[in-house]
Design an enzyme around this catalytic site. Structure first.
Site, PDB file in Angstrom:
ATOM      1  N   ASP A   2     -22.748 -10.396  -8.244  1.00  0.00           N
ATOM      2  CA  ASP A   2     -22.276 -11.745  -8.555  1.00  0.00           C
ATOM      3  C   ASP A   2     -21.300 -11.771  -9.730  1.00  0.00           C
ATOM      4  OD1 ASP A   2     -24.413 -11.010 -10.233  1.00  0.00           O
ATOM      5  OD2 ASP A   2     -24.850 -13.100 -10.724  1.00  0.00           O
ATOM      6  N   ASP A  34     -14.340  13.997  -5.132  1.00  0.00           N
ATOM      7  CA  ASP A  34     -13.327  14.791  -4.428  1.00  0.00           C
ATOM      8  C   ASP A  34     -12.534  15.720  -5.339  1.00  0.00           C
ATOM      9  OD1 ASP A  34     -13.848  13.591  -1.893  1.00  0.00           O
ATOM     10  OD2 ASP A  34     -12.697  11.831  -2.519  1.00  0.00           O
ATOM     11  N   VAL A  35     -12.759  15.618  -6.630  1.00  0.00           N
ATOM     12  CA  VAL A  35     -11.962  16.409  -7.566  1.00  0.00           C
ATOM     13  C   VAL A  35     -12.853  17.222  -8.496  1.00  0.00           C
ATOM     14  CG1 VAL A  35      -9.999  14.825  -7.529  1.00  0.00           C
ATOM     15  CG2 VAL A  35     -11.819  14.489  -9.210  1.00  0.00           C
ATOM     16  N   ASN A  71     -11.605  18.079 -11.594  1.00  0.00           N
ATOM     17  CA  ASN A  71     -11.246  17.582 -12.923  1.00  0.00           C
ATOM     18  C   ASN A  71     -10.940  16.090 -12.873  1.00  0.00           C
ATOM     19  OD1 ASN A  71     -11.123  20.309 -14.223  1.00  0.00           O
ATOM     20  ND2 ASN A  71      -9.484  20.577 -12.725  1.00  0.00           N
ATOM     21  N   ASP A  81      -5.833   0.680 -15.373  1.00  0.00           N
ATOM     22  CA  ASP A  81      -6.271  -0.167 -16.485  1.00  0.00           C
ATOM     23  C   ASP A  81      -6.791   0.647 -17.665  1.00  0.00           C
ATOM     24  OD1 ASP A  81      -9.728  -0.820 -16.306  1.00  0.00           O
ATOM     25  OD2 ASP A  81      -8.672   0.611 -15.035  1.00  0.00           O
TER      26      ASP A  81
END
Length: 246
Positions: free
Chosen positions: A83, A146-147, A149, A183
């Site tokens: 919420d 998936d990485v 680093n 960001d």
């Protein structure tokens, strides 16, 4: 107003497309109180970082075998505090506009954008089943699993770039231009390390922090970003009233 061209667009997710800061802070604070960790200290290092890295640093006694600690925390974010989650203003319109040829107004056959997030697949994918359902999950979607680093290493963005180039049959084309939307300072640094134009969004950090990280443009939200041209030859992006350092 500023304009620049790009061939591919790469987006962070939390704080860039989806406003999850409140939900994440609530979930982390709850975990901190359980383990006697100072939340304010954790928040200095958690944003933009992979969950597993934060757990290792601040909760060494927590069992994260097979990422079960990561999944438990991120399920808490996705369900207990849903919420408090919302879209960054302008995010949905921007993503949908990248799917349309501006000359023919027809949907493009392949997407020229991807997601690169530090979150887990469970949490990241869940947003495209709820508040981003109208957009739909993109084919190229890089998560923290998936990485090897995490950000500020450019591995995630580089991998997304390479997969998009492959899908769009651009592997032989030279001098491609990329834009990264972020960001967090670590994400801006990752984008710059990959050689991308970077657009910072002040949803989580002050503009000065994003400029110091290397952001080329900084905006309050994605209503200030629009696609003015989009076809097989590339994308032209307009940034309206970008913030300045002063």
């Amino acid at each position: 107003m500023a304009e620049f061209s790009a061939d591919l667009c790469l987006f962070d997710l939390d704080g860039t497309i989806v406003s999850t800061t409140v939900a994440a802070e609530k979930a982390w604070t709850k975990l901190c109180y359980e383990y006697g960790v100072d939340p304010s200290e954790l928040f200095k290092h958690s944003h933009g970082a992979r969950t597993q890295e934060v757990l290792r640093r601040f909760f060494p006694k927590l069992d994260d075998t097979d990422n079960k600690g990561v999944l438990a925390l991120e399920k808490d974010i996705a369900h207990s505090y849903l919420d408090t989650v919302s879209l960054i203003p302008g995010a949905e319109n921007l993503l949908l506009s990248l799917d349309v040829d501006t000359e023919t107004q027809k949907k493009l056959p392949e997407r020229k954008w991807a997601i690169v997030t530090s979150g887990s697949p469970y949490l990241a994918f869940s947003w495209f089943e709820t508040i981003l359902k109208n957009v739909g999950k993109p084919k190229v979607f890089i998560t923290g699993f998936d990485v090897k680093n995490g950000k500020p290493d450019p591995e995630g963005y580089s991998r997304a770039r390479d997969l998009l180039r492959q899908d769009l049959q651009l592997t032989g084309k030279q001098d491609l231009k990329y834009v990264v939307f972020e960001d967090a300072p670590v994400g801006i640094k990752a984008g710059k390390a990959m050689g991308a134009i970077t657009v910072g969004i002040t949803s989580s950090y002050d503009k000065s922090v994003l400029f110091d990280a290397g952001a080329d443009y900084v905006v309050c939200d994605l209503t200030q970003v629009s696609v003015v041209k989009n076809n097989e030859n590339g994308i032209v992006i307009q940034v309206n009233n970008p913030l300045t350092r002063a």
